[in-house]
Design a protein around this motif. Structure first.
Motif, short mmCIF file in Angstrom:
data_model
loop_
_atom_site.label_atom_id
_atom_site.label_comp_id
_atom_site.label_asym_id
_atom_site.label_seq_id
_atom_site.Cartn_x
_atom_site.Cartn_y
_atom_site.Cartn_z
N ALA A 1 -39.64 -1.13 131.06
CA ALA A 1 -40.07 -1.58 129.73
C ALA A 1 -40.49 -3.04 129.79
O ALA A 1 -39.91 -3.85 130.52
CB ALA A 1 -38.94 -1.40 128.74
N LEU A 2 -41.53 -3.40 129.02
CA LEU A 2 -42.02 -4.78 128.95
C LEU A 2 -41.65 -5.38 127.61
O LEU A 2 -41.84 -4.75 126.56
CB LEU A 2 -43.54 -4.83 129.14
N ASP A 3 -41.13 -6.61 127.62
CA ASP A 3 -40.76 -7.31 126.39
C ASP A 3 -41.39 -8.70 126.40
O ASP A 3 -40.85 -9.64 126.99
CB ASP A 3 -39.23 -7.42 126.29
N ARG B 1 -35.91 1.81 137.65
CA ARG B 1 -36.30 2.58 136.47
C ARG B 1 -35.27 2.40 135.36
O ARG B 1 -34.07 2.35 135.62
CB ARG B 1 -36.45 4.07 136.80
N GLY B 2 -35.76 2.34 134.15
CA GLY B 2 -34.89 2.16 133.00
C GLY B 2 -34.54 0.71 132.70
O GLY B 2 -33.84 0.44 131.71
N SER B 3 -35.02 -0.22 133.53
CA SER B 3 -34.72 -1.64 133.30
C SER B 3 -35.83 -2.27 132.47
O SER B 3 -36.78 -1.60 132.04
CB SER B 3 -34.56 -2.38 134.61
N LYS B 4 -35.74 -3.55 132.25
CA LYS B 4 -36.68 -4.24 131.37
C LYS B 4 -37.13 -5.56 132.00
O LYS B 4 -36.35 -6.26 132.63
CB LYS B 4 -36.04 -4.50 130.01
N GLN C 1 -38.58 -12.69 133.56
CA GLN C 1 -37.26 -12.28 134.05
C GLN C 1 -37.21 -10.77 134.24
O GLN C 1 -37.69 -10.01 133.40
CB GLN C 1 -36.18 -12.72 133.06
N ASP C 2 -36.64 -10.37 135.38
CA ASP C 2 -36.47 -8.93 135.64
C ASP C 2 -35.00 -8.62 135.87
O ASP C 2 -34.15 -9.52 135.86
CB ASP C 2 -37.31 -8.49 136.85
N GLN C 3 -34.69 -7.32 136.05
CA GLN C 3 -33.33 -6.86 136.30
C GLN C 3 -33.24 -6.18 137.65
O GLN C 3 -32.49 -5.23 137.84
CB GLN C 3 -32.91 -5.89 135.18
N GLY C 4 -34.03 -6.72 138.61
CA GLY C 4 -34.08 -6.14 139.94
C GLY C 4 -32.92 -6.57 140.83
O GLY C 4 -31.91 -7.11 140.36
N PRO C 5 -33.07 -6.35 142.14
CA PRO C 5 -31.97 -6.63 143.09
C PRO C 5 -31.74 -8.13 143.34
O PRO C 5 -30.74 -8.49 143.95
CB PRO C 5 -32.43 -5.93 144.36
N GLY D 1 -30.81 -9.70 139.28
CA GLY D 1 -32.16 -9.95 138.83
C GLY D 1 -32.65 -11.34 139.18
O GLY D 1 -31.95 -12.17 139.76
N SER D 2 -33.94 -11.60 138.81
CA SER D 2 -34.59 -12.87 139.12
C SER D 2 -35.31 -13.37 137.88
O SER D 2 -35.72 -12.59 137.01
CB SER D 2 -35.60 -12.70 140.27
N ALA D 3 -35.51 -14.70 137.83
CA ALA D 3 -36.24 -15.32 136.72
C ALA D 3 -37.17 -16.37 137.30
O ALA D 3 -36.73 -17.39 137.81
CB ALA D 3 -35.28 -15.93 135.71
N PHE D 4 -38.48 -16.09 137.25
CA PHE D 4 -39.49 -17.06 137.68
C PHE D 4 -39.91 -17.89 136.47
O PHE D 4 -40.27 -17.34 135.43
CB PHE D 4 -40.71 -16.34 138.27
N THR D 5 -39.90 -19.22 136.65
CA THR D 5 -40.28 -20.13 135.56
C THR D 5 -41.33 -21.10 136.07
O THR D 5 -41.20 -21.63 137.17
CB THR D 5 -39.06 -20.90 135.04
N PHE D 6 -42.39 -21.29 135.26
CA PHE D 6 -43.37 -22.32 135.60
C PHE D 6 -43.70 -23.12 134.35
O PHE D 6 -43.51 -22.65 133.22
CB PHE D 6 -44.64 -21.69 136.22
N THR D 7 -44.16 -24.33 134.55
CA THR D 7 -44.44 -25.23 133.42
C THR D 7 -45.92 -25.56 133.35
O THR D 7 -46.61 -25.63 134.38
CB THR D 7 -43.64 -26.54 133.55
N LEU D 8 -46.40 -25.77 132.14
CA LEU D 8 -47.78 -26.18 131.87
C LEU D 8 -47.75 -27.30 130.83
O LEU D 8 -46.80 -27.43 130.05
CB LEU D 8 -48.60 -25.00 131.35
#
Length: 608
Positions: A478-480, A512-515, A532-536, A590-597
């Motif tokens: 799912a995408l949020d 599957r089933g994650s967001k 942000q994902d809910q992966g490994p 999970g992981s969270a990639f953040t970038f700034t502009l």
């Protein structure tokens, strides 16, 4: 050879010797002063003794003359009372004389004998007076015998010894002014002679020590001058005093400087880069031998020539601006410039330089980058070949596969359809890989230009969600995309590329089933966008390296495919925008990639 004493000891001697002499002089003056005082006290004591003996003699004489004739004594007269008064006065005189002479045993004995004789005589006179008053009468023989005894007593009372004491004490008193004058004279002489000797001694010591110190300091100065002009130094000073220690350290420093200069000269002479110095007008002052290899001129040929003569006309303005910026301190980065060799061939060089205000000199290093530039040009030619000779045929093949898939050339059996889908997928991967490689090279060579403008993040989120929804549904994720009212200053296409790469990676590695969640927020003076994902998750040791080219996280489920260039492209695009990108991750969470502009300056975020 005599070892020089330390400077501190020499200064101590210079201060101590005159001080000791001065203390001795003061002691001598104090002794003279004490002697003068003693002589004054002795003269005063002599005066008092002399006066007391004189008073005693006078009173005794008065007694003798007043009461010598017993015939004149009238029983009713008060002569006895007068005699007793005179006797008490004489006794008082004896007491004074005895008190003054008690410290002199010889004089005290004379006074005691006279005093005893006086007491006996006065007792005899009083007895005689009492006898006459009581009606007695002294016959001639008795009176004669009585006065004979009195003369004996008077001889003892007024003895020559007692009179001699008075005369000697009077002489001491009279001689005292001469003694006092003599002591004053000695004191004056001591002050003049002692002061003169003390000044002369201090001057001699000061001259000696000054000559010793200045001579050695002059030698140090000569050694400094000799070292400055590159000549051998004078022999090192012997001894262990401070100046000798400084000179020995100076010799050691000179030796180390010569060794360092020798090593530096060896490094410069054997360096592959051209190292040189230019004066403020750009004239060569010194050049190392590498000039022959790099630009074809010997060092001797370049000294006295202008650097600008080696620069082609088209590059001279850039070279002159570079030197002016160096002098003003506004540009310290090396300059890539083209130079002309002695044979007329151009070379590419990297020119690093430093301006010394004190010496008014440019110190320069020229590194030959001709081979590197040729390699870069060859690489660009390869990239152009890949662009034209590889991507174009792949596009033709992809078009033909689409025609087959659409049945343009007839139907394909089930097995053929299966291989057709596989061929199309591999073709897409090849084209994507080629595009990624081209983008990386464009960014690295500075050929990628940004078309920045005011951009609504909410619009970019919506576009990315539309593009990735199909892939997310296929992967069961799912995408949020959270709505935002923030605006950024960015290139719309490049931002869409970054968002697509990050979101597709998040979908790819999510179960599957994650967001997958995407949001933006104001972060100080920048706008931070997070995917942000809910992966490994990603191991801690790979949080930085995942942004390198061809880096992928291994050992976390089945292979997901990809070229390994997506995150490297994201980082390069973000940095071109003046921002930064980082990863927060923990394995299994999970992981969270953040970038700034940079935010848009013309639009303020709406109040929430």
């Amino acid at each position: 050879m005599r070892q020089p004493i330390s400077l501190s000891t020499q200064v101590l001697i210079l201060l101590t010797v005159p001080l000791v002499f001065q203390l001795g002089l003061l002691g001598w003056l104090a002794t003279l002063q004490r002697e003068a005082e003693l002589q004054g006290e002795k003269a005063l004591h002599a005066q008092r003794v002399s006066e007391a003996i004189n008073f005693l003699s006078k009173d005794i004489y008065t007694v003798i003359t007043s009461f010598a004739d017993f015939k004149s004594i009238d029983p009713d007269d008060d002569t006895g009372a007068k005699f007793l008064a005179m006797a008490d006065k004489v006794r008082a005189d004896y007491k004074v004389v005895a008190e003054l002479t008690r410290d002199n045993p010889q004089q005290a004995a004379v006074v005691d004998r006279a005093r005893a004789a006086g007491e006996t005589a006065m007792t005899q006179v009083l007895n005689a007076q009492n006898f006459i008053r009581n009606g007695g009468e002294l016959v001639r023989d008795e009176r004669k015998k009585f006065w004979h005894k009195m003369r004996e007593y008077i001889r003892v009372i007024m003895s020559n010894e007692l009179l001699a004491i008075g005369r000697s004490e009077a002489e001491i008193f009279n001689h005292n002014p001469e003694l006092q004058a003599n002591y004053r004279k000695q004191t004056q002489q001591a002050l003049l002679i002692g002061g003169g000797v003390n000044v002369l001694l201090a001057l001699c010591l000061a001259l000696y020590l000054t000559k010793s110190i200045t001579g050695r300091l002059k030698l140090l100065s000569e050694n400094a001058y000799l070292m400055a002009i590159g000549r051998p130094l004078n022999p090192a000073l012997s001894g262990s005093d401070e100046i000798a220690s400084v000179d020995q350290a100076f010799h050691k420093m000179a030796a180390e400087l010569r060794e360092a200069s020798r090593k530096q000269g060896a490094i410069i002479d054997n360096a592959r880069d051209m190292i040189c110095s230019l004066d403020q007008s750009g004239t060569f002052l010194e050049v190392n031998p590498a000039s022959k290899t790099i630009i074809g001129y010997d060092a001797e040929e370049l000294v006295g020539r202008h650097f600008i003569d080696l620069v082609p006309q088209a590059e001279r303005k850039k070279a002159l601006e570079f030197t002016e910026n160096l002098r003003s301190g506004t540009n310290l980065r090396p300059l890539e410039i083209v130079l002309t060799r002695s044979d007329g061939q151009p070379i590419d060089a990297l020119w690093s330089a430093h301006w010394s205000e004190e010496e008014e000199t440019f110190f320069c290093v020229l590194h030959d980058i001709t081979d590197r530039r040729q390699a870069e040009r060859m690489k660009q030619e390869v990239v152009a070949m890949v662009t034209h000779d590889l991507r174009t045929p792949l596009a033709t093949i992809q078009n033909f596969l689409e025609f087959l898939s659409d049945g343009f050339y007839g139907s394909v059996n089930e097995k053929g359809a299966k291989y057709l889908v596989l061929a199309q997928r591999n073709g897409d991967r090849m084209i994507s890989l080629i595009n990624d490689l081209l983008d990386i090279e464009k960014i690295k060579s500075g050929m990628m230009e940004l078309e920045r403008g005011e951009l609504d993040l909410n619009k970019s989120f919506t576009l990315c969600q539309e593009l990735q929804t199909s892939f997310a549904d296929q992967m069961g994720v799912a995408l949020d995309f959270r709505p935002t009212a923030l605006f950024v200053n960015a290139d719309e296409d490049r931002l869409a590329r970054v968002l697509s790469n990050l979101v597709s990676n998040a979908i790819k590695f999510s179960p599957r089933g994650s967001k997958v969640t995407v949001w933006a927020e104001q972060d100080e003076n920048m706008i931070a966008i997070t995917v942000q994902d809910q992966g490994p998750g990603v191991p801690a040791h790979m949080l930085e390296s995942v942004f390198d080219r061809f880096q992928q996280v291994r050992g976390q489920g089945p292979k997901k495919g990809g070229s390994g260039l997506g995150l490297a492209i994201c980082k390069a695009i973000v940095e071109l925008h003046g921002g930064r990108i980082w990863l927060r991750s923990e394995e299994g969470k999970g992981s969270a990639f953040t970038f700034t502009l940079q935010p848009s300056l013309s639009v303020k975020p709406a109040a929430r």
